[in-house]
Enzyme design. Structure first.
Site, mmCIF file in Angstrom:
data_model
loop_
_atom_site.group_PDB
_atom_site.id
_atom_site.type_symbol
_atom_site.label_atom_id
_atom_site.label_comp_id
_atom_site.label_asym_id
_atom_site.label_seq_id
_atom_site.Cartn_x
_atom_site.Cartn_y
_atom_site.Cartn_z
ATOM 1 N N SER A 170 -4.958 -10.065 -12.203
ATOM 2 C CA SER A 170 -5.522 -9.032 -13.082
ATOM 3 C C SER A 170 -4.410 -8.268 -13.810
ATOM 4 O O SER A 170 -4.513 -8.018 -15.012
ATOM 5 C CB SER A 170 -6.441 -8.085 -12.312
ATOM 6 O OG SER A 170 -5.775 -7.552 -11.210
ATOM 7 N N SER A 228 -1.968 -10.984 -8.058
ATOM 8 C CA SER A 228 -2.225 -10.105 -9.194
ATOM 9 C C SER A 228 -2.446 -10.779 -10.545
ATOM 10 O O SER A 228 -1.760 -10.505 -11.535
ATOM 11 C CB SER A 228 -1.103 -9.078 -9.312
ATOM 12 O OG SER A 228 -1.683 -7.933 -9.838
ATOM 13 N N ASP A 286 1.752 -3.731 -9.372
ATOM 14 C CA ASP A 286 1.457 -5.029 -9.975
ATOM 15 C C ASP A 286 1.756 -5.039 -11.472
ATOM 16 O O ASP A 286 2.383 -5.963 -11.993
ATOM 17 C CB ASP A 286 -0.014 -5.404 -9.746
ATOM 18 C CG ASP A 286 -0.345 -5.466 -8.261
ATOM 19 O OD1 ASP A 286 0.570 -5.272 -7.445
ATOM 20 O OD2 ASP A 286 -1.513 -5.699 -7.924
ATOM 21 N N HIS A 345 0.823 -1.216 0.000
ATOM 22 C CA HIS A 345 0.000 0.000 0.000
ATOM 23 C C HIS A 345 0.856 1.265 0.000
ATOM 24 O O HIS A 345 0.407 2.325 0.445
ATOM 25 C CB HIS A 345 -0.983 0.003 1.188
ATOM 26 C CG HIS A 345 -2.043 -1.055 1.045
ATOM 27 N ND1 HIS A 345 -3.204 -0.860 0.337
ATOM 28 C CD2 HIS A 345 -2.076 -2.339 1.478
ATOM 29 C CE1 HIS A 345 -3.921 -1.980 0.355
ATOM 30 N NE2 HIS A 345 -3.254 -2.899 1.043
ATOM 31 N N THR A 346 2.069 1.138 -0.475
ATOM 32 C CA THR A 346 2.943 2.308 -0.585
ATOM 33 C C THR A 346 2.945 2.857 -2.012
ATOM 34 O O THR A 346 3.311 4.002 -2.223
ATOM 35 C CB THR A 346 4.395 1.940 -0.217
ATOM 36 O OG1 THR A 346 4.713 0.704 -0.860
ATOM 37 C CG2 THR A 346 4.585 1.784 1.271
HETATM 38 C C1 GAF Z 1 -3.016 -4.336 -4.902
HETATM 39 C C2 GAF Z 1 -2.866 -3.137 -5.821
HETATM 40 F F1 GAF Z 1 -3.238 -3.472 -7.088
HETATM 41 C C3 GAF Z 1 -1.437 -2.584 -5.822
HETATM 42 O O1 GAF Z 1 -1.365 -1.412 -6.576
HETATM 43 C C4 GAF Z 1 -0.945 -2.342 -4.395
HETATM 44 O O2 GAF Z 1 -1.507 -1.176 -3.858
HETATM 45 C C5 GAF Z 1 -1.228 -3.563 -3.506
HETATM 46 O O3 GAF Z 1 -2.576 -3.987 -3.580
HETATM 47 C C6 GAF Z 1 -0.896 -3.286 -2.064
HETATM 48 O O4 GAF Z 1 0.457 -3.049 -1.908
HETATM 49 O O5 GAF Z 1 -2.299 -5.436 -5.361
#
Ligand code: GAF
Length: 387
Positions: free
Chosen positions: A127, A125, A172, A34-35
């Site tokens: 997606s 991820s 991602d 979440h950075t």
């Molecule tokens: C998800 C989001 F798609 C990323 O951009 C990222 O914020 C992540 O959560 C948390 O680090 O995978």
């Protein structure tokens, strides 16, 4: 996944002709959660699991015929339809096509069949793997590969924002496009500078434990977390009109404390996590350079604690897996990815590995009636054309 598997379906479901085959991976992230949308650092790597697609221009102006092999679902749609298809998987194809068009790629009608082996909803991820795979194919088939890797990353992110309802950052899509076998990547999400970090921890390995609690980011509290961070930045900016505060990356601990009362405890705690996480990524880089894996692990546990208590993106099952890791003496363990389900990532000493996996399976099964899934991490390459 084998090319022949995808190819046989492409031939069967369309006109018998073959096209080009592209592959893009899912990702892990060692630390830095979440950075990305806060202008901070992340430390991801691509994995050996992902999405494979066969694609071919079909001679129409704008009709896309798409087949999702794993779901056995066929959807045809027109790129000119302002609403696009309803099926969530098809929206990735629709969205990335329109985003690539915005970048000047003259996308016309095409056929596509795709499959994936990156687990869905596991926080790895899937997606981004779809977006970057399709972007890579469209760039090749219609765009003479003129779109840069970074622009494909941004097109993937814009697809999430504009067609899928997730206001994600760039980690991602970045990992999926730029991944390199054997390397993690430290990315500064503000400047977009990054470096490859060969990752061969002597005597340790990375393993994911999938709680099988499906994480779903669309329309979820994920966007609320981002809103909280942006709200804190807004308040800090208002207090310091002389400065320029775009994301939490630009804010100090003192400035955060100054707005604590006005933003409220929930937003304060979320921003506090983000500021700490920025420092932890840098701490992990330093520790890796010194070969100090115990320090890396300690920081991973701190991240879990923050994601669980302050950022509130954990769930009972993930906290349970983290507790088991601690009890087993695992070096580092934490929630990986957006949270709300999915996997923990664990840095485990080789000699502890077997016992840890056996204990985690047994205890999790006793409590939740099923075992967690186990994925050994193999760091693979990014998006590419296979044939
Ligand atoms: C998800 C989001 F798609 C990323 O951009 C990222 O914020 C992540 O959560 C948390 O680090 O995978």
């Amino acid at each position: 996944m084998e090319i022949d598997f995808v190819r046989s379906r492409f031939i069967k479901h369309f006109d018998g002709k073959t096209g080009n085959v592209y592959a893009s991976p899912g990702r892990i992230n060692l630390i830095g959660e979440h950075t990305d949308y806060n202008g901070g650092f992340v430390f991801p790597g691509a994995v050996d699991k992902g999405v494979m697609a066969e694609m071919r221009a079909n001679g129409t102006e704008d009709t896309v015929m798409a087949y999702a092999i794993d779901l056995k679902d066929r959807v045809d749609f027109k790129l000119s339809d302002p609403n696009g298809p309803k099926a969530s998987w098809a929206r990735y194809i629709y969205g990335i096509s329109l985003e690539m068009k915005k970048l000047g790629v003259p996308v016309k009608g095409f056929n596509i069949a795709f499959a994936g082996d990156v687990p869905l909803g596991a926080g790895m991820s899937s997606s981004a793997a779809m977006e970057s795979c399709f972007a890579c194919g469209l760039n090749d088939i219609f765009g003479e590969n003129k779109v840069s890797q970074w622009d494909m990353v941004l097109a993937g992110q814009a697809t999430e924002h504009n067609y899928c309802g997730v206001n994600c950052g760039i980690m991602d899509q970045f990992a999926s496009v730029f991944g390199k076998a054997g390397c993690l990547m430290r990315l500064d999400c503000r400047s977009r500078e990054f470096e490859y970090f060969p990752f061969k921890p002597d005597g340790y390995r990375l393993v994911l434990l999938d709680s099988v609690v499906k994480h779903q980011l669309a329309g979820s509290p994920y966007n609320d977390r981002r809103n909280s961070c942006e709200n804190v930045v807004k308040h800090i900016q208002a207090k310091h009109p002389e400065g320029k505060f775009e994301t939490l990356r630009d804010c100090t601990w003192e400035q955060l404390d100054e707005v604590r009362a006005e933003v409220g405890e929930e937003d304060y705690k979320r921003a506090k996590f983000v500021l700490g996480e920025k420092d932890r990524v840098l701490g992990v880089c330093e520790a890796l350079n010194e070969g100090d894996y115990e320090k890396v692990g300690e920081l991973m546990y701190q991240t879990h604690e923050g994601l669980s208590k302050d950022y509130e993106v954990s769930c009972e099952e993930l906290d349970f897996l983290n507790d088991i890791a601690k009890e087993c003496g695992v070096t580092g363990s934490r929630i990986m990815g957006g949270g709300f389900g999915g996997c923990t990532i664990n840095l485990v000493r080789n000699d502890l590995y077997k016992q840890f996996i056996a204990t985690a399976k047994q205890k999790f099964n006793e409590k939740y009636g099923h075992e967690p899934k186990v994925y050994d991490v193999v760091i693979g390459d990014g998006s590419r054309r296979l044939c």
